[in-house]
Design a protein around this motif. Structure first.
Motif, PDB file in Angstrom:
ATOM      1  N   MET A 201       0.829  -1.209   0.000  1.00 47.87           N
ATOM      2  CA  MET A 201       0.000   0.000   0.000  1.00 47.87           C
ATOM      3  C   MET A 201       0.863   1.259   0.000  1.00 47.87           C
ATOM      4  O   MET A 201       0.622   2.199  -0.767  1.00 47.87           O
ATOM      5  CB  MET A 201      -0.915  -0.001   1.217  1.00 47.87           C
ATOM      6  N   ILE A 202       1.869   1.275   0.862  1.00 44.67           N
ATOM      7  CA  ILE A 202       2.737   2.452   0.969  1.00 44.67           C
ATOM      8  C   ILE A 202       3.510   2.665  -0.332  1.00 44.67           C
ATOM      9  O   ILE A 202       3.627   3.796  -0.830  1.00 44.67           O
ATOM     10  CB  ILE A 202       3.703   2.300   2.151  1.00 44.67           C
ATOM     11  N   LYS A 203       4.025   1.581  -0.914  1.00 46.12           N
ATOM     12  CA  LYS A 203       4.812   1.688  -2.149  1.00 46.12           C
ATOM     13  C   LYS A 203       3.943   2.094  -3.332  1.00 46.12           C
ATOM     14  O   LYS A 203       4.367   2.871  -4.194  1.00 46.12           O
ATOM     15  CB  LYS A 203       5.491   0.346  -2.428  1.00 46.12           C
ATOM     16  N   PRO A 254      -8.573   7.408  -8.472  1.00 49.99           N
ATOM     17  CA  PRO A 254      -8.162   6.044  -8.095  1.00 49.99           C
ATOM     18  C   PRO A 254      -7.566   5.953  -6.700  1.00 49.99           C
ATOM     19  O   PRO A 254      -7.849   5.001  -5.958  1.00 49.99           O
ATOM     20  CB  PRO A 254      -7.115   5.698  -9.172  1.00 49.99           C
ATOM     21  N   MET A 255      -6.754   6.942  -6.313  1.00 52.17           N
ATOM     22  CA  MET A 255      -6.134   6.905  -4.997  1.00 52.17           C
ATOM     23  C   MET A 255      -7.150   7.152  -3.876  1.00 52.17           C
ATOM     24  O   MET A 255      -7.030   6.595  -2.785  1.00 52.17           O
ATOM     25  CB  MET A 255      -5.006   7.929  -4.911  1.00 52.17           C
ATOM     26  N   ILE A 256      -8.154   7.983  -4.133  1.00 53.53           N
ATOM     27  CA  ILE A 256      -9.195   8.208  -3.137  1.00 53.53           C
ATOM     28  C   ILE A 256      -9.969   6.926  -2.889  1.00 53.53           C
ATOM     29  O   ILE A 256     -10.236   6.532  -1.738  1.00 53.53           O
ATOM     30  CB  ILE A 256     -10.147   9.343  -3.584  1.00 53.53           C
ATOM     31  N   ILE A 257     -10.336   6.235  -3.972  1.00 52.81           N
ATOM     32  CA  ILE A 257     -11.043   4.952  -3.844  1.00 52.81           C
ATOM     33  C   ILE A 257     -10.165   3.933  -3.129  1.00 52.81           C
ATOM     34  O   ILE A 257     -10.601   3.225  -2.216  1.00 52.81           O
ATOM     35  CB  ILE A 257     -11.455   4.431  -5.236  1.00 52.81           C
ATOM     36  N   PHE A 261     -11.047   2.344   0.824  1.00 51.71           N
ATOM     37  CA  PHE A 261     -11.291   0.927   1.077  1.00 51.71           C
ATOM     38  C   PHE A 261     -10.222   0.287   1.957  1.00 51.71           C
ATOM     39  O   PHE A 261     -10.492  -0.684   2.666  1.00 51.71           O
ATOM     40  CB  PHE A 261     -11.375   0.158  -0.249  1.00 51.71           C
ATOM     41  N   LEU A 262      -8.997   0.841   1.939  1.00 52.49           N
ATOM     42  CA  LEU A 262      -7.889   0.169   2.618  1.00 52.49           C
ATOM     43  C   LEU A 262      -7.234   1.016   3.706  1.00 52.49           C
ATOM     44  O   LEU A 262      -6.149   0.685   4.157  1.00 52.49           O
ATOM     45  CB  LEU A 262      -6.825  -0.234   1.589  1.00 52.49           C
TER      46      LEU A 262
END
Length: 276
Positions: A201-203, A254-257, A261-262
């Motif tokens: 996730m971070i990468k 895309p990053m907001i979605i 979720f994560l």
């Protein structure tokens, strides 16, 4: 509740509201600007709402002329190979440091930390020469090679997870005749799924938001990423900021979605795995 507690709580909430306003003002300005015309954008204040929220021409121009679809594809390729490779390398480094005692172990950890402290721009002259000598400049392979390096945060995430896995598992696998690589790949790596999820996730967020490396090492036509696609609308005579605002909004979706979720896994993994 006494007056002192009420005053402190009031100050706290006022400070939080002011901080939120400071953080969200640029985003609101970009959102409003994405619906404005060229003249409207240059003749009105940033936080002034547009005349119409139905003006989607900026989004059309950003997506088509900015080749956002190509940018999303190239970004996906960089994320796929960059994240996959760095996870393998990072988990291997952490496995070797955690499971084996050897000279220079602390030096290796210190070197990872040192590299993360030194600003990336300082070493770019030497890095650029190496990439050019390898013959991979202006290809997707150039940023992938640079993204493969596992940063110190990823190594520590895996180290903290490995501390919770008993070494008796390794001994039992060795008694069964398993090699060290087989122990890592078949036994340890599957147990590192929580750490792997956090590291990925971070990468992913880091590569998706990166502008510097793709812009420097992938300047060719058709090699733009989501971040470098915005640069196409900046010219010497005219800059279409309203289209850039629309492209920024498109790139944020895309990053907001992904984050919505994560976010629990991101916060949980960072707090449980990266603090030593």
């Amino acid at each position: 509740m006494n007056i002192r507690k009420i005053t402190l709580k009031t100050i706290k909430y006022i400070a939080l509201i002011l901080w939120l306003l400071i953080l969200f003002t640029p985003i609101i300005t970009i959102f409003f600007g994405s619906f404005k015309t060229y003249n409207e954008f240059n003749n009105t204040a940033g936080i002034t709402p547009p005349d119409s929220f139905l003006n989607l021409s900026n989004y059309k121009d950003a997506f088509i002329n900015g080749k956002m679809l190509v940018g999303f594809f190239n970004t996906f390729i960089l994320i796929l190979f960059g994240v996959g490779g760095s996870v393998i390398i990072g988990s291997m480094v952490a496995f070797a440091i955690n499971r084996f005692n050897f000279r220079g172990k602390k030096i290796i950890l210190f070197m990872y930390l040192l590299v993360s402290i030194v600003p990336m721009e300082i070493s770019q002259v030497a890095t650029f020469k190496i990439i050019d000598a390898m013959g991979i400049y202006n290809t997707r392979l150039a940023p992938i090679v640079l993204y493969l390096g596992a940063d110190v945060l990823m190594v520590y995430i895996y180290l903290q997870m490995l501390e919770k896995i008993p070494k008796d598992i390794d001994k039992a696998a060795r008694l069964e005749g398993a090699s060290y690589f087989k122990i890592y790949w078949k036994v340890i790596f599957p147990l590192l799924k929580p750490a792997t999820a956090t590291a990925c996730m971070i990468k992913i967020i880091s590569i998706y938001n990166d502008f510097y490396i793709p812009f420097l090492y992938m300047p060719g036509e058709g090699l733009n990423t989501v971040s470098t696609a915005l640069f196409k609308f900046i010219g010497p005579a005219r800059t279409d900021w309203q289209i850039i605002c629309a492209a920024i909004i498109i790139s944020m979706i895309p990053m907001i979605i992904f984050f919505c979720f994560l976010q629990k896994h991101i916060y949980g993994g960072i707090t449980s795995g990266s603090i030593k």
